[in-house]
Scaffold this motif. Structure first.
Motif, mmCIF file in Angstrom:
data_model
loop_
_atom_site.group_PDB
_atom_site.id
_atom_site.type_symbol
_atom_site.label_atom_id
_atom_site.label_comp_id
_atom_site.label_asym_id
_atom_site.label_seq_id
_atom_site.Cartn_x
_atom_site.Cartn_y
_atom_site.Cartn_z
ATOM 1 N N VAL A 112 1.192 -1.188 0.382
ATOM 2 C CA VAL A 112 -0.081 0.193 0.119
ATOM 3 C C VAL A 112 0.779 1.219 0.307
ATOM 4 N N TYR A 113 0.573 2.517 -0.981
ATOM 5 C CA TYR A 113 1.085 3.180 -1.072
ATOM 6 C C TYR A 113 1.008 4.582 0.186
ATOM 7 N N GLN A 114 1.929 5.073 0.883
ATOM 8 C CA GLN A 114 0.888 5.718 2.200
ATOM 9 C C GLN A 114 0.887 7.125 1.633
ATOM 10 N N SER A 115 0.662 7.867 0.893
ATOM 11 C CA SER A 115 -0.049 8.425 0.141
ATOM 12 C C SER A 115 -0.977 8.796 0.309
ATOM 13 N N GLN A 116 -1.522 7.481 -0.883
ATOM 14 C CA GLN A 116 -2.536 7.184 -1.140
ATOM 15 C C GLN A 116 -3.611 6.509 0.275
ATOM 16 N N GLN A 117 -3.307 5.849 1.162
ATOM 17 C CA GLN A 117 -4.150 5.078 2.267
ATOM 18 C C GLN A 117 -3.513 6.327 3.415
ATOM 19 N N LYS A 118 -3.367 7.289 3.916
ATOM 20 C CA LYS A 118 -2.600 7.803 4.884
ATOM 21 C C LYS A 118 -3.471 6.880 5.941
ATOM 22 N N PRO A 119 -4.716 7.376 5.960
ATOM 23 C CA PRO A 119 -5.785 7.064 7.712
ATOM 24 C C PRO A 119 -4.762 5.173 7.772
ATOM 25 N N LEU A 120 -4.905 4.408 6.770
ATOM 26 C CA LEU A 120 -5.140 3.733 7.486
ATOM 27 C C LEU A 120 -3.354 3.083 7.247
ATOM 28 N N CYS A 121 -2.535 4.234 7.012
ATOM 29 C CA CYS A 121 -1.073 3.726 7.721
ATOM 30 C C CYS A 121 -0.208 4.392 8.341
ATOM 31 N N ASP A 122 -1.832 5.427 9.163
ATOM 32 C CA ASP A 122 -1.263 6.165 9.950
ATOM 33 C C ASP A 122 -1.697 5.369 11.458
ATOM 34 N N THR A 123 -2.678 4.544 10.807
ATOM 35 C CA THR A 123 -3.194 3.871 12.502
ATOM 36 C C THR A 123 -1.907 2.845 12.812
ATOM 37 N N PHE A 124 -1.456 2.276 11.708
ATOM 38 C CA PHE A 124 -0.134 0.745 11.537
ATOM 39 C C PHE A 124 0.811 1.650 12.494
ATOM 40 N N LEU A 125 0.911 2.245 12.077
ATOM 41 C CA LEU A 125 2.998 3.286 12.821
ATOM 42 C C LEU A 125 2.623 4.261 13.464
ATOM 43 N N SER A 126 1.753 5.112 13.656
ATOM 44 C CA SER A 126 1.524 5.913 14.991
ATOM 45 C C SER A 126 1.580 5.997 16.287
ATOM 46 N N LYS A 127 1.295 4.407 16.409
ATOM 47 C CA LYS A 127 1.373 3.976 18.080
ATOM 48 C C LYS A 127 2.706 3.619 18.667
ATOM 49 N N GLU A 128 3.615 3.173 17.193
ATOM 50 C CA GLU A 128 5.265 2.958 16.990
ATOM 51 C C GLU A 128 6.077 3.987 16.758
ATOM 52 N N GLU A 129 5.637 5.277 16.255
ATOM 53 C CA GLU A 129 5.999 6.111 15.720
ATOM 54 C C GLU A 129 6.850 6.036 14.940
ATOM 55 N N LEU A 130 6.741 5.399 13.769
ATOM 56 C CA LEU A 130 7.436 4.409 12.429
ATOM 57 C C LEU A 130 7.196 4.997 11.432
ATOM 58 N N SER A 131 7.853 5.099 10.458
ATOM 59 C CA SER A 131 8.073 5.444 9.265
ATOM 60 C C SER A 131 8.299 4.648 7.786
ATOM 61 N N PRO A 132 7.972 4.307 7.132
ATOM 62 C CA PRO A 132 7.919 3.669 5.231
ATOM 63 C C PRO A 132 9.059 3.553 5.196
ATOM 64 N N PRO A 133 9.896 2.019 4.781
ATOM 65 C CA PRO A 133 9.108 1.162 4.250
ATOM 66 C C PRO A 133 8.745 0.245 5.273
ATOM 67 N N GLN A 134 7.446 0.036 5.716
ATOM 68 C CA GLN A 134 7.799 -1.058 6.988
ATOM 69 C C GLN A 134 6.968 -2.136 6.648
ATOM 70 N N VAL A 135 6.786 -3.590 6.861
ATOM 71 C CA VAL A 135 6.335 -4.768 7.167
ATOM 72 C C VAL A 135 5.259 -5.167 8.455
ATOM 73 N N ILE A 136 3.656 -5.441 7.623
ATOM 74 C CA ILE A 136 2.906 -4.957 9.133
ATOM 75 C C ILE A 136 2.229 -6.697 8.172
ATOM 76 N N ILE A 137 2.403 -7.559 9.990
ATOM 77 C CA ILE A 137 1.411 -8.754 9.795
ATOM 78 C C ILE A 137 0.454 -8.231 10.213
ATOM 79 N N LEU A 138 -0.956 -8.809 9.859
ATOM 80 C CA LEU A 138 -2.039 -8.636 10.347
ATOM 81 C C LEU A 138 -2.982 -10.143 10.132
ATOM 82 N N GLU A 139 -3.792 -10.077 10.945
ATOM 83 C CA GLU A 139 -5.318 -10.516 10.913
ATOM 84 C C GLU A 139 -6.921 -10.562 11.190
ATOM 85 N N ARG A 140 -7.722 -10.220 10.253
ATOM 86 C CA ARG A 140 -8.295 -9.679 9.800
ATOM 87 C C ARG A 140 -9.081 -10.450 10.791
#
Length: 783
Positions: free
Chosen positions: A419-447
Motif C-alpha cells: 500500500v502507498y502511504q500517500s494514497q492510504q494515509k488513514p490506514l497507514c497512520d493506524t499501524f505506524l502512529s502507535k510505535e512512531e514508525l516511518s515507511p517502509p515497514q512490513v505489517i503482519i495482520l489478521e482480520r
C-alpha cells in the motif's frame, strides 16, 4: 361385469397413487448437496470445487476423529459428485433426483405408462390443464427471489427472462426455440428465468412486461426488451449485445507489450486467449464479464498477419485454443491451459484461482475484503503480510525485494500486498502512529471482524529489502504459524480510500451513453406504455432541479430579514444532569442495550438466567457512568449480535457490599491479595471498570480487571490472569484519589482498553472460571 372391472382398476389406481406419495416422501429425505457443501444453487463450478476441498480436509477421517466424521465425509463426496457433473446437477435441480432415488422416478414413470393404458374420465378427477412446460418450473422467478438473488447476480452474469402466463397459447409457438436456446446459453453461464405474470403482479410491474410472450434481458440490474424475431441466433446475439463492448481487448504484435504491462496501472492480472475464430467467443466474453473487477482480458486471433510475432513469442500451438495468464512478469505466464473444447467450469476455475496478483496493491475496501477475508472460527486462519511503502524511485528496489520474498514464500495461509502511504494515509497512520514508525515497514495482520478490527504486529527493524530483513521476516512468519498469539496489537482500521474514484466521471459518462442509447432504442421499438417509466423519470428529475433552484432563491431573499433572538442554550445542560438520568433503568448506547442490575431485575437477569446464557456486567459509579457506558458499548458492539450474551451495569456506589461478598466467594484468598494491591484495609478498593461475565445457571463468573494508564505496556496479558497474579508495580490509592481519577475522562476510558480481546476469549471459552456456591442476595446487601 364392466362396473366391477372399473371399480377394481379405480382402487388399483388409488393404491398406486399412495405408493407414489410414499416414494416421494422417501426421495425428499435424501441428501441436499447444496446444503451439505454450503453453496447456493447458482454457484459456479470453481466455488463448488473450492467448498468441497475445504470440507474434505476438515472432515477427512484421518484428520477428524469425531464419531460422525466418516458419514459426513461420504455425504460431502457424494454431494460433490452430483454437483460437479453438469448432467447430474441439472437432473437434481429439475427433479430432485440423485443416484439413490432415481429408481423411484423410474417406478413412477412405469406406473404412469400403466395408467395411460386404461381409460379414466378426467372430469371425474377435475385435473387442471396448463400450457406451461414442466422444465420451466426450475427457472420460475418470484418477486423476493428476483430482488434478493437475481438482481445482485446480474452484475456477474446476464439473465434471459421469458414472460409467460397460465393460458398463453401464443407461448406454445416459441417453446421449441426457447428450449434449444436455454440448453445452449445455460451451459455457457447465462442465467435463465421465467415469470408468470398471472401470479407475479409486482414483478410484472417492475419489469414493465404487460403481455406474454415477451423476452427480457437483465444485466447490471437493468432490464432490456427483446424486439426481434424469436430465433435461436437472434437470442444469442441479444445476450451478447447486453454485455459491455470493452470487456475484451483485441491484442496483436503492436500492442501486446502494452497490454501485459498494464498490471501496474490497473492492479490486475492479464489473460490472453489464442483462438482461430475471427470474433471473440461468447463463453470468453461471459467469463470476462464475471471477473472484470479482478482480471483484464485480451484476445489474439490466430492466423492473422498481425499476430505472428505474439504466437512465436509464447510458442502457441495453433491447433487448439490456448489461455495464458500473466501476473507481474510479462515475459513468462503464471498459468496455462490448452483445450479443444473450452468449458465454463474450466474457465471459471482457471480465472478464479488466479484473480489476484502475487503482490497486489490495496486500492479500495472491496479489494481488501476479497484479498484478506475476515477470520472465521470454523475456518483456517489466514494472515496478510502488508508492505507500507511509497511511490518514490528510491523505493523501487525495496518493493522489488518484497516481491522476491513473496515469490519464494507463497503459501495458502499467507497473502502478500502493499500500500502507498500517500494514497492510504488513514490506514497507514493506524499501524505506524502507535510505535512512531516511518515507511517502509512490513505489517503482519489478521482480520477479526467485518467492522474493521484486526490483530497485527510490526516486523522489527523495518524493511530495506536486505537478506537480513528477509531472514527476519521469514522467522517471524514461522513463529506466527506456531503461536497465533504472536500478534500482540489490536486496532480498528478505517475504511480504505477508493483510489479508483478518479475515473468515476469516465464510468458515469459511459453509463449515461449506454442509458441514452437504450432510451433511443426503446423509442424506436417500444410502445408508449413501456416508455412511461423513462418519461416519468425525466420529468421528475427536471421538476426536482427547477424546484431546488426556486426554493433556494426564496430562501436567500428571506434570509436577509432579522430573526428573533434565540433562547439561551446554557440552561439545557442543567436540565439533563446525571442525577436526572439515573432514574432510567435501560440505556441504549451505540445500538447496544445495557440494562441496570437492580433488586428488581436481579432475579431475571442472573438467578433465573437461561442455560447457556451469560450476562456481562459493567461495574461503575455515578461519576463514571456516562463515560464508561460509551466506552463499554464501543468495545462490545461487535459481539452484540449474539443471542446468548446480555449486557448490564452495576452501580458500585449502591451495591459495594454485594461486590465484596461475590469476589470473596469466587476468589477466596486471592481477593485479599487484590485488596492489598488496590487499597488498605481502611480504604475501600476501586471496582470502577471491572467487568463480570456471570453464568447464572452454572454459577460461575469470569473477571475482567481494568487496565490503568501505568499498566498499558503490560496489558497484553489477560485481565483475569492479572487478578490471579497481581503486579508489584500497582500503587496504593486512597479513596479520595480514586474518585478524582475516576472523574478524569481519559483515565476512565483507558480502563476498558483491552475489553474486546477479553470478550473474544470469553466467546472462545478460554477464560478461567470462578465458581460460587450461590449468588448473594442483592437487595439484602444493598449499601
Amino acid at each position: 361385469m364392466r362396473p366391477i372391472a372399473q371399480s377394481f382398476f379405480r382402487r388399483l389406481f388409488w393404491l398406486a397413487a399412495v405408493l407414489m406419495l410414499l416414494a416421494n416422501a422417501g426421495a425428499a429425505s435424501d441428501i441436499d448437496p447444496y446444503k451439505i457443501l454450503g453453496v447456493s444453487r447458482h454457484a459456479s463450478q470453481a466455488e463448488i470445487k473450492r467448498a468441497y476441498k475445504q470440507l474434505a480436509r476438515e472432515w477427512h477421517p484421518d484428520k477428524n476423529k469425531s464419531p460422525g466424521a466418516q458419514d459426513m465425509f461420504i455425504k460431502i463426496t457424494k454431494s460433490y459428485e452430483i454437483l460437479s457433473n453438469e448432467e447430474r446437477r441439472a437432473n437434481y435441480d429439475r427433479f430432485g433426483e440423485t443416484d439413490e432415488n432415481q429408481h423411484r422416478s423410474q417406478a413412477q414413470q412405469g406406473f404412469r405408462h400403466f395408467h395411460e393404458s386404461f381409460f379414466f374420465d378426467q372430469t371425474f378427477f377435475h385435473f387442471r390443464q396448463s400450457t406451461r412446460d414442466f422444465a420451466d418450473s426450475k427457472h420460475m422467478l418470484h418477486y423476493e427471489q428476483y430482488m434478493n438473488e437475481i438482481v445482485p447476480e446480474s452484475f456477474r452474469r446476464p439473465y434471459l427472462i421469458k414472460v409467460t402466463s397460465e393460458w398463453c397459447f401464443s407461448c406454445i409457438h416459441i417453446e421449441p426455440i426457447w428450449k434449444e436456446t436455454v440448453l445452449e446459453l445455460e451451459a455457457l453461464g447465462v442465467g435463465i428465468g421465467v415469470v408468470d405474470i398471472g401470479f407475479e403482479k409486482r414483478l410484472r410491474s417492475l419489469l414493465g412486461a404487460h403481455r406474454p410472450p415477451s423476452i427480457l434481458g437483465l444485466v447490471n440490474g437493468r432490464v432490456t426488451s427483446f424486439h426481434r424475431g424469436v430465433v435461436r441466433e437472434n437470442l444469442r446475439q441479444f445476450v451478447e449485445s447486453l454485455l459491455p463492448q470493452t470487456l475484451v481487448e483485441k491484442v496483436n504484435d503492436n500492442n501486446y507489450l502494452r497490454f501485459l504491462n498494464g498490471w501496474r496501472e490497473e492492479n490486475k492480472p492479464s489473460v490472453l486467449l489464442f483462438d482461430a475464430a475471427p470474433i471473440v467467443p461468447l463463453l470468453y466474453k461471459l467469463t470476462a464479464f464475471a471477473y472484470r473487477d479482478f482480471v483484464r482480458f485480451g484476445y489474439v486471433e490466430q492466423g492473422h498477419s498481425d499476430t505472428a510475432h505474439v504466437l512465436q513469442q509464447f510458442s502457441i500451438n495453433a491447433y487448439a485454443p490456448t489461455l495464458l495468464l500473466f501476473k507481474e512478469n510479462p515475459e513468462k505466464p503464471a498459468d496455462v491451459i490448452q483445450s479443444r473444447g473450452m468449458k465454463r467450469q474450466l474457465l471459471d476455475e482457471f480465472v478464479s484461482n488466479n484473480r489476484f496478483l502475487l503482490v497486489p496493491r490495496l486500492v479500495n475496501q472491496k479489494f481488501f475484503d476479497e484479498l484478506c477475508p475476515v477470520k472465521q472460527f470454523h475456518r483456517r486462519r489466514k494472515y496478510c503480510v502488508l508492505l507500507i511503502t511509497g511511490e518514490d524511485e528510491a523505493l523501487v528496489s525495496v518493493n522489488a525485494a518484497f516481491y522476491d520474498f513473496a515469490s519464494s514464500n507463497s503459501k495458502e495461509v499467507l497473502r502478500f500486498a502493499y500500500v502507498y502511504q500517500s494514497q492510504q494515509k488513514p490506514l497507514c497512520d493506524t499501524f505506524l502512529s502507535k510505535e512512531e514508525l516511518s515507511p517502509p515497514q512490513v505489517i503482519i495482520l489478521e482480520r477479526r471482524s467485518s467492522t474493521g478490527k484486526v490483530l497485527y504486529r510490526t516486523v522489527t527493524g523495518g524493511w530495506n529489502g536486505s537478506d537480513e530483513d528477509k531472514h527476519r521476516l521469514h522467522k517471524q512468519l514461522e513463529l506466527l504459524q506456531k503461536d497465533p498469539a504472536y500478534l500482540n496489537y489490536d486496532a480498528m482500521l478505517p475504511e480504505l480510500n477508493n483510489e479508483l474514484a478518479s475515473i468515476f466521471l469516465v464510468q458515469w459518462l459511459n453509463s449515461a451513453y449506454d442509458y441514452l442509447s437504450q432510451m433511443y432504442f426503446d423509442i424506436l421499438h417500444s410502445n408508449w406504455r413501456e416508455m412511461m417509466p423513462i418519461i416519468s423519470l425525466i420529468f421528475s428529475a427536471l421538476f426536482i432541479l427547477f424546484g431546488t433552484v426556486i426554493v433556494q432563491a426564496f430562501s436567500e431573499s428571506g434570509g436577509e430579514k432579522p430573526g428573533k433572538p434565540k433562547a439561551n442554550k446554557s440552561s439545557k445542560p442543567a436540565e439533563t444532569s446525571p442525577n436526572a438520568e439515573n432514574t432510567a433503568s435501560q440505556l441504549s448506547k451505540n445500538f447496544v442495550e445495557v440494562t441496570e442490575l437492580t433488586d428488581m431485575t436481579y432475579t431475571s437477569s442472573l438467578v433465573q438466567l437461561k442455560p447457556g446464557h451469560i450476562n456481562v456486567v459493567l461495574v461503575l459509579t455515578d461519576a463514571s457512568r456516562h463515560v464508561l457506558l460509551k466506552k463499554f458499548a464501543k468495545e462490545v458492539y461487535s459481539f452484540s449480535m449474539s443471542q446468548t450474551i446480555h449486557y448490564s451495569f452495576l452501580n458500585v456506589d449502591k451495591h459495594r457490599k454485594w461486590m465484596d461478598l461475590l469476589l470473596a466467594m469466587a476468589l477466596g484468598t486471592r481477593h485479599s491479595d487484590m485488596e492489598l494491591n488496590e487499597g488498605t484495609s481502611s480504604h475501600e478498593p476501586d471496582y470502577t471498570g471491572y467487568v463480570l461475565a456471570l453464568n447464572g445457571h452454572k454459577k460461575y463468573l469470569c473477571l475482567f480487571r481494568p487496565v490503568h494508564v501505568d499498566d498499558k505496556e503490560d496489558s497484553s496479558r489477560s485481565s483475569d490472569e492479572d487478578a490471579r497474579a497481581p503486579r508489584a508495580g500497582v500503587k496504593t490509592r486512597s479513596k479520595g484519589s480514586s474518585r478524582r481519577q475516576t472523574s478524569s475522562t481519559p483515565h476512565v476510558c483507558s480502563k476498558l482498553e483491552r475489553l474486546s480481546l477479553w470478550m473474544e476469549r470469553l466467546m472462545e471459552g478460554s477464560l478461567p472460571r470462578h465458581y460460587v456456591p450461590s449468588w448473594p442476595d442483592l437487595e439484602a446487601l444493598q449499601k
